[in-house]
Design a protein around this motif. Structure first.
Motif, PDB file in Angstrom:
ATOM      1  N   ASP A 331     -10.029 -21.962 -27.930  1.00 41.27           N
ATOM      2  CA  ASP A 331     -10.635 -21.382 -29.123  1.00 41.27           C
ATOM      3  C   ASP A 331      -9.686 -20.333 -29.695  1.00 41.27           C
ATOM      4  O   ASP A 331      -9.089 -19.536 -28.955  1.00 41.27           O
ATOM      5  N   ASP A 332      -9.535 -20.308 -31.015  1.00 40.27           N
ATOM      6  CA  ASP A 332      -8.555 -19.409 -31.641  1.00 40.27           C
ATOM      7  C   ASP A 332      -8.827 -17.944 -31.318  1.00 40.27           C
ATOM      8  O   ASP A 332      -7.904 -17.184 -31.006  1.00 40.27           O
ATOM      9  N   GLN A 333     -10.099 -17.518 -31.396  1.00 38.09           N
ATOM     10  CA  GLN A 333     -10.415 -16.118 -31.128  1.00 38.09           C
ATOM     11  C   GLN A 333     -10.148 -15.764 -29.670  1.00 38.09           C
ATOM     12  O   GLN A 333      -9.581 -14.709 -29.368  1.00 38.09           O
ATOM     13  N   VAL A 334     -10.551 -16.659 -28.752  1.00 33.87           N
ATOM     14  CA  VAL A 334     -10.342 -16.395 -27.326  1.00 33.87           C
ATOM     15  C   VAL A 334      -8.848 -16.378 -27.007  1.00 33.87           C
ATOM     16  O   VAL A 334      -8.373 -15.527 -26.248  1.00 33.87           O
ATOM     17  N   HIS A 335      -8.116 -17.325 -27.575  1.00 37.87           N
ATOM     18  CA  HIS A 335      -6.669 -17.370 -27.334  1.00 37.87           C
ATOM     19  C   HIS A 335      -5.998 -16.095 -27.838  1.00 37.87           C
ATOM     20  O   HIS A 335      -5.107 -15.541 -27.176  1.00 37.87           O
ATOM     21  N   ASN A 336      -6.423 -15.592 -28.995  1.00 28.65           N
ATOM     22  CA  ASN A 336      -5.857 -14.352 -29.529  1.00 28.65           C
ATOM     23  C   ASN A 336      -6.204 -13.166 -28.638  1.00 28.65           C
ATOM     24  O   ASN A 336      -5.368 -12.275 -28.400  1.00 28.65           O
ATOM     25  N   SER A 337      -7.449 -13.130 -28.123  1.00 31.65           N
ATOM     26  CA  SER A 337      -7.848 -12.044 -27.219  1.00 31.65           C
ATOM     27  C   SER A 337      -7.012 -12.061 -25.943  1.00 31.65           C
ATOM     28  O   SER A 337      -6.591 -11.011 -25.446  1.00 31.65           O
ATOM     29  N   THR A 363     -13.214 -13.858 -15.920  1.00 27.94           N
ATOM     30  CA  THR A 363     -12.195 -14.909 -15.905  1.00 27.94           C
ATOM     31  C   THR A 363     -10.967 -14.497 -16.704  1.00 27.94           C
ATOM     32  O   THR A 363      -9.825 -14.729 -16.291  1.00 27.94           O
ATOM     33  N   LEU A 364     -11.185 -13.877 -17.864  1.00 21.65           N
ATOM     34  CA  LEU A 364     -10.062 -13.406 -18.674  1.00 21.65           C
ATOM     35  C   LEU A 364      -9.274 -12.341 -17.921  1.00 21.65           C
ATOM     36  O   LEU A 364      -8.024 -12.364 -17.909  1.00 21.65           O
TER      37      LEU A 364
END
Length: 612
Positions: A331-337, A363-364
């Protein structure tokens, strides 16, 4: 003298058991699945057929597939023409969408059950080639007595799956006859026809992309055995055909996103000569060499050339063994975070991960730790349970290096990651101890570094009863925040569900319709709820493809408890009977055969009242 197989067949019919080694392995496994589903080899298979309206809607959804397959179906019919034969197309749920048969087969008893609209899943029709190919994802042949139901013993059939560019089964090609001798020859023809259809589907789906054909031998570039990869203008992979997965065996296709992840030299350098019509050499990262060219296609009308990169499904059906161990962050937002979190950690800057429960905060944090210094300690402090001062003092003494040296396993000098879960909930003396240790770690200038990560619920109120010096210490930890969206807002739901299911049961896969059904459920605990639901499906469903009806049957009950089906609503007597059938069905863990026996009704009666 009775053959070993016929003895096993007789034992199956008489006792419900058989010698596994006396039956081909794929058939034996299918027989076991049928027995586990409560089917009786001497009984009647469920005559599962779509209604006229359901068939019409199903054919409309598969209109493009039917149009592409029909010429191949006619060609296959001509190739096996003789007497007593049928060729058919089924969708990814085992529903027959189109069929061609000669007059002799049309007049036979078999034709009455193998017709357009009939459903040929194993749990309904027992062992059959369509159901077996749907379950295994491989070309399957079932002849005569290999069928589970004795009533199907007169026919022999061959079926091959048709995969799309994301590795999902979208259809099945079948050839059936009452003449078993010709089926071994037919098997090769059906497999070749399925490959031709897959390649035509691939080209049709990716006309707006660059389609690269490749093969270890140049003369094979014009054949159906060629590997194909599609990519957008930036070199991001949007699809691969099944043959590409076989040629590139050893490379993890399920985890790559770009052309450069597969081949050396870069996408732009390879595209320029191929766009001019040249055949070039490509070298993959295992040093294997291939000949490659661009397949010229005519774009769909109205195509604007807009970029439309589609991440490959993880795992693709034809590369199940290549499932990555890494979590899914597509997901774009998750990848950016994740990108910002790793950058902050590299600079030694503390940060906070903000998200609702079950959005993947821990997990992050674990991923950031593994990225920077996987070999160093990861210390997790749950601030909801660390409010006992004695526990906090012991933990902080260990981190600061003042604890019992015999028991001490880490110290401030080791470096590592300190994860403070739900930081806002710590208070009292434990908060002061935690502030002391974070200050100490932030002041370190030399030696191994520490990454300090905190987590917080989205929208949670700030802690108001901390002393001023504690607030000041913790303010350094929360100035930088990265946010995680709820699971319902993520664009990589399919990849997440496939990844989690692969970790629970590698033998299970989710169909596209099952994924769509899963998306509709509300999940207050996000990934935690999804994981629990997938565990239920893995336990309840036979190994193989999990379909939409499985999701509705095993997970949808909580939403329909106490309700009657649409056919019984409005009639008090029928509503009561319908509710009773559903109650017993749930008590029998969604086992139709067992529920039918307990209720003293037919399986068809149970099927007519439970969710589709």
């Amino acid at each position: 003298m009775q053959s070993v197989f016929m003895k096993a067949r007789a034992s199956l019919e008489a006792k419900g058991v058989f010698a596994h080694g006396a039956v081909p392995e794929a058939i034996a496994d299918s027989w076991h699945r049928c027995l586990s589903s409560g089917l009786n080899p001497l009984g009647d298979p469920v005559n599962a057929v779509l209604s006229y309206q359901e068939l019409r809607e199903t054919r409309q959804r598969n209109e493009r597939l039917i149009a592409l397959v029909r010429p191949e179906l006619e060609l296959l019919s001509n190739q096996i023409a003789g007497t007593n034969y049928m060729t058919a197309l089924a969708d990814g749920d085992g529903v027959v969408l189109d069929a061609i048969m000669d007059s002799e087969f049309d007049a036979s008893e078999c034709s009455s059950s193998i017709r357009v609209g009939s459903i040929w899943r194993e749990d309904l029709r027992g062992t059959n080639a369509l159901g077996l190919a749907l379950h295994t994802g491989e070309t399957s042949m079932v002849t005569g007595g290999e069928h589970f139901f004795a009533k199907h013993g007169k026919v022999s059939c061959v079926s091959a799956p048709i995969f799309d560019s994301q590795g999902q089964i979208v259809g099945l090609l079948d050839a059936s006859s009452e003449v078993a001798a010709r089926q071994f020859h037919t098997q090769a023809l059906v497999s070749l026809a399925a490959t031709n259809i897959e390649n035509r589907l691939f080209v049709d789906e990716h006309r707006g992309d660059h389609i690269i054909q490749f093969h270890p031998r140049e003369e094979y570039l014009t054949t159906q055995s060629v590997g194909m990869i599609s990519a957008d203008d930036d070199g991001r992979i949007t699809g691969v055909n099944r043959r590409a997965g076989e040629i590139l065996q050893g490379l993890e296709l399920g985890t790559v996103n770009a052309f450069a992840d597969l081949f050396r030299g870069g996408f732009g350098a390879a595209l320029k000569p191929m766009a001019s019509g040249e055949v070039i050499r490509l070298v993959d990262w295992l040093n294997s060499t291939y000949f490659a060219r661009i397949r010229m296609t005519r774009r769909h009308s109205g195509a604007s050339g807009a970029k439309r990169a589609i991440a490959l499904s993880v795992p693709a059906v034809f590369s199940m063994t290549n499932v990555s161990d890494a979590p899914v962050f597509r997901d774009d937002q998750v990848h950016n975070s994740l990108r910002l979190a790793v950058r902050s950690a590299r600079l030694g800057s503390p940060f906070s991960i903000v998200g609702a429960p079950g959005t993947g905060r821990t997990t992050l944090a674990q991923t950031v730790h593994d990225e920077l210094h996987k070999d160093r300690p990861l210390i997790v402090v749950d601030c909801r349970t660390a409010n006992a001062l004695g526990e906090a003092e012991r933990l902080m003494a260990d981190i600061l290096g003042n604890g019992d040296s015999d028991a001490q396993t880490f110290s401030v000098r080791s470096g590592g990651t300190l994860l403070l879960e739900q930081l806002a909930l710590i208070h009292g003396g434990a908060a002061e101890k935690l502030a002391q240790v974070t200050n100490r770690l932030l002041q370190l200038k030399n030696g191994p570094g520490w990454v300090i990560i905190s987590t917080a619920d989205a929208g949670a109120a700030r802690q108001g009863d901390w002393p001023s010096h504690v607030k000041m210490a913790f303010s350094h930890l929360t100035q930088m925040a990265v946010h995680l969206p709820a699971l319902s807002d993520r664009t990589d739901f399919a990849q997440i569900a496939s990844f989690i299911l692969a970790g629970i049961s590698p033998g299970h896969r989710l169909s596209n319709t099952a994924l769509e059904a899963l998306k509709k459920f509300k999940r207050p605990q996000n990934l935690k709820d999804l994981t629990n639901q997938l565990r239920v499906l893995a336990v309840q469903c036979p190994v193989g493809v999990i379909r939409e009806e499985h999701v509705e049957r095993h997970l949808g009950q909580s939403e329909i408890d106490g309700q009657a089906c649409s056919r019984c609503n409005g009639n008090p007597a029928r509503e009561a009977k319908c509710q009773e059938i559903n109650r017993v069905f749930r008590q029998c863990n969604s086992n139709v055969a067992l529920a039918a026996r307990k209720l003293g009704v037919s399986r068809n009666t149970v099927y007519s009242h439970i969710p589709d």
